[in-house]
Enzyme design. Structure first.
Site, short mmCIF file in Angstrom:
data_model
loop_
_atom_site.label_atom_id
_atom_site.label_comp_id
_atom_site.label_asym_id
_atom_site.label_seq_id
_atom_site.Cartn_x
_atom_site.Cartn_y
_atom_site.Cartn_z
N TYR A 108 7.57 -28.44 11.01
CA TYR A 108 7.45 -29.40 12.10
C TYR A 108 8.09 -30.75 11.79
O TYR A 108 8.06 -31.22 10.66
CB TYR A 108 5.96 -29.66 12.40
N ARG A 110 7.21 -33.93 13.96
CA ARG A 110 6.48 -34.36 15.16
C ARG A 110 5.60 -35.59 14.91
O ARG A 110 4.80 -35.95 15.76
CB ARG A 110 5.61 -33.21 15.66
N LYS A 234 -10.64 -14.08 20.27
CA LYS A 234 -9.39 -13.34 20.10
C LYS A 234 -9.25 -12.89 18.65
O LYS A 234 -9.46 -13.68 17.73
CB LYS A 234 -8.21 -14.22 20.51
N ARG A 235 -8.85 -11.61 18.46
CA ARG A 235 -8.78 -11.04 17.11
C ARG A 235 -7.48 -10.27 16.89
O ARG A 235 -7.47 -9.23 16.26
CB ARG A 235 -9.98 -10.14 16.87
N ALA A 237 -4.65 -7.79 17.06
CA ALA A 237 -4.51 -6.43 17.57
C ALA A 237 -5.85 -5.73 17.78
O ALA A 237 -5.91 -4.66 18.40
CB ALA A 237 -3.64 -5.61 16.62
N GLY A 266 -1.55 -15.85 21.44
CA GLY A 266 -2.84 -16.37 21.91
C GLY A 266 -2.71 -17.23 23.15
O GLY A 266 -3.58 -17.21 24.03
N ASP A 267 -1.63 -18.00 23.24
CA ASP A 267 -1.42 -18.87 24.40
C ASP A 267 -1.26 -18.05 25.68
O ASP A 267 -1.82 -18.38 26.72
CB ASP A 267 -0.17 -19.73 24.22
#
Length: 313
Positions: A108, A110, A234-235, A237, A266-267
């Protein structure tokens, strides 16, 4: 007919650099990406524009690439009235390197990006008033991490007003340790934003990175104890876990023949989940929609896939 309800998405979009091989030489191509921008764009594609519009809240420079960003968002149907343009700042930039399994390594630039300064410029008070009265606000751990501590406090106070007036706050945990002063500072802010949230989109790996190893039951209990009525864990696969008002369900992931690039997995899942819930679909159906979109995204390179590659239905 009533005007569309605005879904405000707060965050930072950056220039995404990618290595490319050209005639035995390496070259760089670029796109635009960032966790909440990815989510905003996919939501704008999926939502019924007659009922909802997506407005992105951020800051950019006045350079050509910033112009291109705004133009590309507008082409996707994203409202840019809350995008401030700063003539003394530039957008952030990052380089993604992927291994043979599609896993990512990020680099990054930023630390002084325009998005870090959006709350300190002339249009900010008007934007904060809009957020305080919003019906829906989406943000992530990164949205908060990039802000100076005083600005975080002001944003949290604004979101508390939104929550008190019945607005729905949707929080994705996206924890990036390098952006925070300390893990304790991040955990404290997460506690406060989750206590205002109607929906928590949690990635299990990020939960463990911040709080340490924990079982699914412990993660759900910790989050539910803050008053969050709906949680999605969320995990990757593995099946995601959907929890709402004490009821828990597993929803299987969509099989993927070949994982090319897990950027925005995930987004995109979160965007499809939120879009389905705003359309009135039940949590399990929304999670299945999230898995379908994420499966398409990770089968291609880059955060944003072409409209023609979006899953049907």
């Amino acid at each position: 007919m009533n005007a569309p309800v605005t879904v405000f998405v707060i965050g930072e979009c950056m220039i995404e650099l990618q290595r490319k091989e050209q005639q035995q030489e390496q070259a760089m191509a670029y796109r635009f990406g960032g966790d909440t921008l990815n989510a905003a764009l996919y939501m704008a594609r999926l939502l019924d524009a007659r009922r909802h519009q997506v407005a992105y809240v951020t800051a950019l420079g006045t350079d050509g690439l910033s112009d291109d960003m705004c133009a590309s968002w507008q082409e996707e149907g994203i409202n840019t009235r809350c995008v401030q343009r700063l003539d003394d700042k530039l957008p952030g930039m990052y380089l993604i390197e992927t291994d043979g399994q599609g896993e990512r390594n990020f680099h990054y630039w930023r630390s002084d990006s325009a998005a870090r300064h959006w709350m300190r410029r002339a249009q900010a008070p008007d934007i904060l008033r809009e957020l305080a009265g919003a019906r829906h606000v989406v943000l992530s751990g990164i949205s908060l991490a990039i802000l100076p501590p005083a600005d975080r406090e002001l944003l949290l106070a604004t979101l508390a007003q939104c929550h008190a007036q019945g607005g729905q706050i949707i929080f994705d945990n996206n924890y990036r340790p390098r952006l925070w002063e300390s893990a304790d500072a991040a955990a404290s802010i997460y506690h406060r934003i989750l206590s205002l949230s109607s929906l928590a989109l949690l990635t299990l790996d990020d939960e463990e990175a911040l709080y340490g190893p924990a079982s699914i039951a412990q993660v759900l209990a910790r989050t539910a104890a803050l008053g969050v009525p709906e949680i999605v864990l969320k995990r990757g696969a593995q099946p995601c876990i959907v929890w709402r008002d004490g009821e828990q369900e597993e929803v299987a992931a969509q099989p993927v023949a070949r994982v090319v690039d897990t950027t925005a997995a995930g987004d995109s899942f979160g965007a499809a989940y939120v879009a389905a819930r705003l359309a009135g679909q039940p949590p399990a159906v929304a999670a299945a929609a999230g898995h379908r979109l994420a499966a398409c995204v990770i089968g291609q390179r880059g955060a944003i896939i072409a409209r023609t590659e979006m899953p049907a239905g």
